[in-house]
Write a protein that holds these residues in place. Structure first.
Motif, PDB file in Angstrom:
ATOM      1  N   TYR A 185      -4.659   3.517   5.698  1.00  0.00           N
ATOM      2  CA  TYR A 185      -3.244   3.482   5.325  1.00  0.00           C
ATOM      3  C   TYR A 185      -2.372   3.298   6.563  1.00  0.00           C
ATOM      4  O   TYR A 185      -1.485   2.440   6.602  1.00  0.00           O
ATOM      5  N   ALA A 214      -4.811  10.205  -1.963  1.00  0.00           N
ATOM      6  CA  ALA A 214      -5.727   9.427  -1.126  1.00  0.00           C
ATOM      7  C   ALA A 214      -5.534   9.749   0.349  1.00  0.00           C
ATOM      8  O   ALA A 214      -6.465   9.625   1.146  1.00  0.00           O
ATOM      9  N   ILE A 239       0.810  -1.212   0.000  1.00  0.00           N
ATOM     10  CA  ILE A 239       0.000   0.000   0.000  1.00  0.00           C
ATOM     11  C   ILE A 239       0.851   1.273   0.000  1.00  0.00           C
ATOM     12  O   ILE A 239       0.338   2.361  -0.292  1.00  0.00           O
ATOM     13  N   PHE A 246      -1.084   3.100  -2.763  1.00  0.00           N
ATOM     14  CA  PHE A 246      -2.009   4.236  -2.653  1.00  0.00           C
ATOM     15  C   PHE A 246      -1.465   5.404  -3.476  1.00  0.00           C
ATOM     16  O   PHE A 246      -0.252   5.596  -3.570  1.00  0.00           O
ATOM     17  N   GLU A 247      -2.363   6.183  -4.024  1.00  0.00           N
ATOM     18  CA  GLU A 247      -1.990   7.466  -4.607  1.00  0.00           C
ATOM     19  C   GLU A 247      -1.800   8.468  -3.471  1.00  0.00           C
ATOM     20  O   GLU A 247      -2.484   8.405  -2.443  1.00  0.00           O
ATOM     21  N   ARG A 263      -9.408   7.265   4.486  1.00  0.00           N
ATOM     22  CA  ARG A 263      -8.439   6.509   3.705  1.00  0.00           C
ATOM     23  C   ARG A 263      -7.064   6.568   4.369  1.00  0.00           C
ATOM     24  O   ARG A 263      -6.320   5.590   4.373  1.00  0.00           O
ATOM     25  N   ARG A 264      -6.744   7.711   4.938  1.00  0.00           N
ATOM     26  CA  ARG A 264      -5.478   7.846   5.652  1.00  0.00           C
ATOM     27  C   ARG A 264      -5.450   6.904   6.861  1.00  0.00           C
ATOM     28  O   ARG A 264      -4.416   6.285   7.151  1.00  0.00           O
ATOM     29  N   THR A 310       2.724   4.498  -0.740  1.00  0.00           N
ATOM     30  CA  THR A 310       2.770   5.384  -1.893  1.00  0.00           C
ATOM     31  C   THR A 310       4.177   5.365  -2.487  1.00  0.00           C
ATOM     32  O   THR A 310       5.140   4.966  -1.816  1.00  0.00           O
TER      33      THR A 310
END
Length: 292
Positions: free
Chosen positions: A181, A171, A123, A167-168, A177-178, A125
């Motif tokens: 992550y 995001a 995941i 992840f982008e 979403r954080r 980035t």
């Protein structure tokens, strides 16, 4: 599967992350500090890769290999040296090789044992993966003996739902979403999901607890961290959850058992307020389940 085939597969996993490598500049101080935060506060790499003494991690031997042995049906391994030492660490590895080990679970000699939790690191980035590598390059080289490893056959690659791909960066602007992550990099569900037939069941028992941990301090059971009001943490306040994560104390104020007690003070206490708030926000979305 041959080591060559595994390396080709690793390149496919890494391909979205490597488009800018040819033009990459030397790591900036901010990137190294971001890598430090990821390694020290979230992924807790020291937990498997740094020797321990009576007072905790042996700082002068940081990242030179961990003391515990991880065993499974087909493997017995210890956390290896991931310092920048060229002979016994990863100092002579290319950046791509380090990245493949982190996110694809593939080393120079083939697939790594399942003790390396790459399924949670896919995941990352592109920026964060680069930052972790930059930080490892800056870490002091520490020579160590290579630990004995046993692997029978090639382990299968594991997955964690929702973390199959990087992840982008944008995001992370979404607090929910954080939170996912942060929880994934901290591997919260590796300890707190229930098991089915001896394997973690992230789909049906996400956060339900029940996994056994045998440590020198005794046996502990992974707690239920779903939103169940009595079996889980549904009735806990945000501040009580924060205290458990960063101070290693339960709702009643008593110390939690290892390994949470160790991780909270040595690593999760360094979590930023933004990440901590996002993590709790995401934990609030886990459906209530009974158990363990």
């Amino acid at each position: 599967m041959s080591a060559t085939s595994l390396r080709l597969r690793a390149r496919r996993v890494l391909s979205p992350l490597c488009l800018a490598l040819a033009l990459a500049a030397p790591a900036a101080a901010a990137d190294i500090e971001r890598g430090r935060y990821l390694v020290e506060a979230l992924t807790a790499c020291d937990n498997c890769h740094t020797p321990r003494g009576p007072d905790g991690y042996v700082r002068e031997k940081r990242l030179s290999g961990g003391p515990q042995t991880f065993t499974g049906p087909n493997y017995s391994v210890r956390g290896p040296n991931i310092s920048s030492d060229a002979a016994s660490g990863v100092g002579a590895w290319s950046d791509d090789a380090v990245k493949a080990a982190i996110v694809a679970g593939i080393g120079p000699d083939g697939r790594l044992a399942p003790a390396m939790p790459s399924e949670y690191y896919r995941i990352l980035t592109m920026r964060d993966l680069e930052a972790v590598v930059a930080y490892l390059r800056e870490a002091a080289p520490v020579a160590s003996a290579r630990p004995e490893q046993r692997r029978d056959g090639e382990p299968t690659a594991e997955t964690f739902p929702g973390a199959e791909a990087p992840f982008e960066e944008k995001a992370l602007d979404d607090p929910l979403r954080r939170g996912f992550y942060v929880a994934t990099l901290a591997r919260c569900m590796e300890c707190h999901s229930g098991e089915t037939n001896g394997a973690l069941d992230h789909r049906e028992k996400l956060g339900a607890g029940g996994k056994l941990f045998r440590t020198p301090a005794g046996t502990a059971v992974g707690a239920n961290i779903t939103q169940h009001p009595t079996a889980g943490i549904g009735a806990w306040s945000d501040e009580e959850i924060k205290a458990a994560i960063t101070k290693g104390v339960g709702r009643d104020g008593r110390p939690l058992k290892p390994t949470m007690a160790n991780l909270s003070k040595a690593h999760f206490a360094k979590m930023t307020p933004q990440d901590l708030d996002a993590l709790i926000l995401w934990l609030r979305t886990i459906p209530p389940r009974g158990g363990p």
